[in-house]
Enzyme design. Structure first.
Site, PDB file in Angstrom:
ATOM      1  N   HIS A  48      -3.044  -4.021  -0.911  1.00  0.00           N
ATOM      2  CA  HIS A  48      -2.560  -3.330   0.297  1.00  0.00           C
ATOM      3  C   HIS A  48      -2.080  -4.320   1.373  1.00  0.00           C
ATOM      4  O   HIS A  48      -0.905  -4.274   1.761  1.00  0.00           O
ATOM      5  CB  HIS A  48      -3.664  -2.370   0.777  1.00  0.00           C
ATOM      6  CG  HIS A  48      -3.415  -1.785   2.122  1.00  0.00           C
ATOM      7  ND1 HIS A  48      -2.361  -0.939   2.374  1.00  0.00           N
ATOM      8  CD2 HIS A  48      -4.081  -1.911   3.298  1.00  0.00           C
ATOM      9  CE1 HIS A  48      -2.402  -0.574   3.662  1.00  0.00           C
ATOM     10  NE2 HIS A  48      -3.431  -1.153   4.241  1.00  0.00           N
ATOM     11  N   GLU A  76     -12.173  -4.379  10.324  1.00  0.00           N
ATOM     12  CA  GLU A  76     -12.697  -3.037  10.140  1.00  0.00           C
ATOM     13  C   GLU A  76     -13.498  -2.878   8.847  1.00  0.00           C
ATOM     14  O   GLU A  76     -14.508  -2.190   8.809  1.00  0.00           O
ATOM     15  CB  GLU A  76     -11.539  -2.034  10.163  1.00  0.00           C
ATOM     16  CG  GLU A  76     -12.051  -0.609  10.144  1.00  0.00           C
ATOM     17  CD  GLU A  76     -11.088   0.365  10.784  1.00  0.00           C
ATOM     18  OE1 GLU A  76      -9.982  -0.066  11.162  1.00  0.00           O
ATOM     19  OE2 GLU A  76     -11.463   1.534  10.906  1.00  0.00           O
ATOM     20  N   ASP A  77     -13.049  -3.516   7.777  1.00  0.00           N
ATOM     21  CA  ASP A  77     -13.624  -3.226   6.454  1.00  0.00           C
ATOM     22  C   ASP A  77     -14.533  -4.305   5.886  1.00  0.00           C
ATOM     23  O   ASP A  77     -15.114  -4.098   4.829  1.00  0.00           O
ATOM     24  CB  ASP A  77     -12.481  -3.015   5.428  1.00  0.00           C
ATOM     25  CG  ASP A  77     -11.606  -1.815   5.772  1.00  0.00           C
ATOM     26  OD1 ASP A  77     -11.998  -1.051   6.664  1.00  0.00           O
ATOM     27  OD2 ASP A  77     -10.542  -1.656   5.146  1.00  0.00           O
ATOM     28  N   ASP A 259      28.912  12.485   6.984  1.00  0.00           N
ATOM     29  CA  ASP A 259      28.313  11.143   6.952  1.00  0.00           C
ATOM     30  C   ASP A 259      27.226  10.993   5.901  1.00  0.00           C
ATOM     31  O   ASP A 259      26.195  10.395   6.139  1.00  0.00           O
ATOM     32  CB  ASP A 259      27.782  10.763   8.331  1.00  0.00           C
ATOM     33  CG  ASP A 259      26.624  11.632   8.768  1.00  0.00           C
ATOM     34  OD1 ASP A 259      26.493  12.748   8.211  1.00  0.00           O
ATOM     35  OD2 ASP A 259      25.846  11.206   9.639  1.00  0.00           O
TER      36      ASP A 259
HETATM   37 MN    MN Z   1      -4.341  -0.960   6.258  1.00  0.00          MN
END
Ligand code: MN
Length: 291
Positions: A48, A76-77, A259
């Site tokens: 990720h 955070e993780d 367009d």
């Molecule tokens: Mn993320």
């Protein structure tokens, strides 16, 4: 020696040896920090931040932003502390990681009148525009892998993307990211309509490909003959959601949409721009069928 960040470095505009060293180091650091953590897809978590760093590099962002992108979920993780990031990668990177961490705590509740305040809050919370750009790259990868989350969560995230992130990307002038986010939200919120629209556009693209290439070739030749130097051309096909929305506005009459395809010409100065307009007008002829 090959490294998982090689394509990230290759995507950068003119990476230095120092850029390579720091980005590799940040990747190894983040991979170790995320450890056994997995994405919903079952893949190692590091895919990720890696995807985000690649998007940022392709957008032409600098080393600090790419580094912050790699580290964006560590606070955070994982047990990693902000002080450690600051010590290793500097205050600039640390403050971006802190900004992204703060933003991830904001949640959209799907109430219409809150949309504007959510957008404002996002922009105000991120006092550095690079934090928003990291957040957009983060959202893009989460949308690309949305099939792995529960149906209910999927709808909430797709709606939030459409209502909050798409307008921000648009206001920042990030056309490609805006189009990608918009179509991924469309795909998840209105799967049938999306499928139909995307299939139609794919057919159109196939049909007009030759004519479009021919047009760009003629255009480039005429611009060179007019003495315009250092220009570049880009062509695009309208993204599915904006095509579907326009079709609705035009009473479902495809012949009123001019367009589906567009060519953009980027020139170095406004003088060149006026000259270019003249060349385009003298050359203009529609692609048979549409545009
Ligand atoms: Mn993320």
């Amino acid at each position: 020696m090959a490294h998982p960040t090689d394509d990230i470095i290759r995507a950068m505009q003119s990476p230095t040896a120092k850029d390579t060293e720091i980005i590799r180091d940040a990747y190894d650091f983040a991979e170790k920090a995320h450890g056994e953590e997995k994405r919903k897809s079952g893949e190692p978590y590091i895919i990720h931040p890696r995807a985000i760093a690649l998007t940022l590099a392709k957008l032409g962002m600098d080393r600090d932003t790419i580094t912050a992108g790699i580290l964006h979920d560590t606070i955070e993780d994982t047990p990693v502390k902000l002080e450690e990031i600051e010590k290793r990668y500097g205050a600039n990177v640390a403050s971006m990681v802190e900004g992204v961490t703060k933003l991830s705590k904001l949640k959209y509740r799907g109430v219409e009148r809150h949309v504007e305040s959510m957008r404002r809050l996002l922009v105000a919370t991120a006092n550095d525009v690079r934090v928003i750009i990291i957040k957009l790259a983060d959202r893009l990868h989460n949308m690309e892998t949305l099939q792995y989350v529960s149906e209910e969560k999927r709808a909430r995230i797709a709606l939030e993307t459409r209502e909050v992130y798409v307008p921000i990307a648009e206001r920042l002038g990030m056309g490609l990211i805006k189009a990608q986010l918009e179509d991924l939200a469309f795909k998840n919120l209105e799967p049938e309509k999306y499928k139909e629209t995307a299939a139609f556009l794919e057919k159109e693209a196939e049909r007009a490909k030759g004519a479009l290439e021919e047009t760009v070739k003629d255009l480039r030749k005429a611009l060179a003959e007019a003495g315009i130097k250092n220009f570049r051309t880009e062509s695009r096909i309208k993204n599915a959601h904006s095509f579907a929305a326009k079709l609705e506005r035009k009473d479902n009459d495809i012949d009123k949409i001019y367009d589906i395809f567009a060519v953009r010409i980027i020139v170095p100065s406004s003088d060149d721009c006026y000259k270019t307009l003249g060349v385009v007008h003298s050359l203009w002829r529609p692609i048979p069928g549409r545009v």
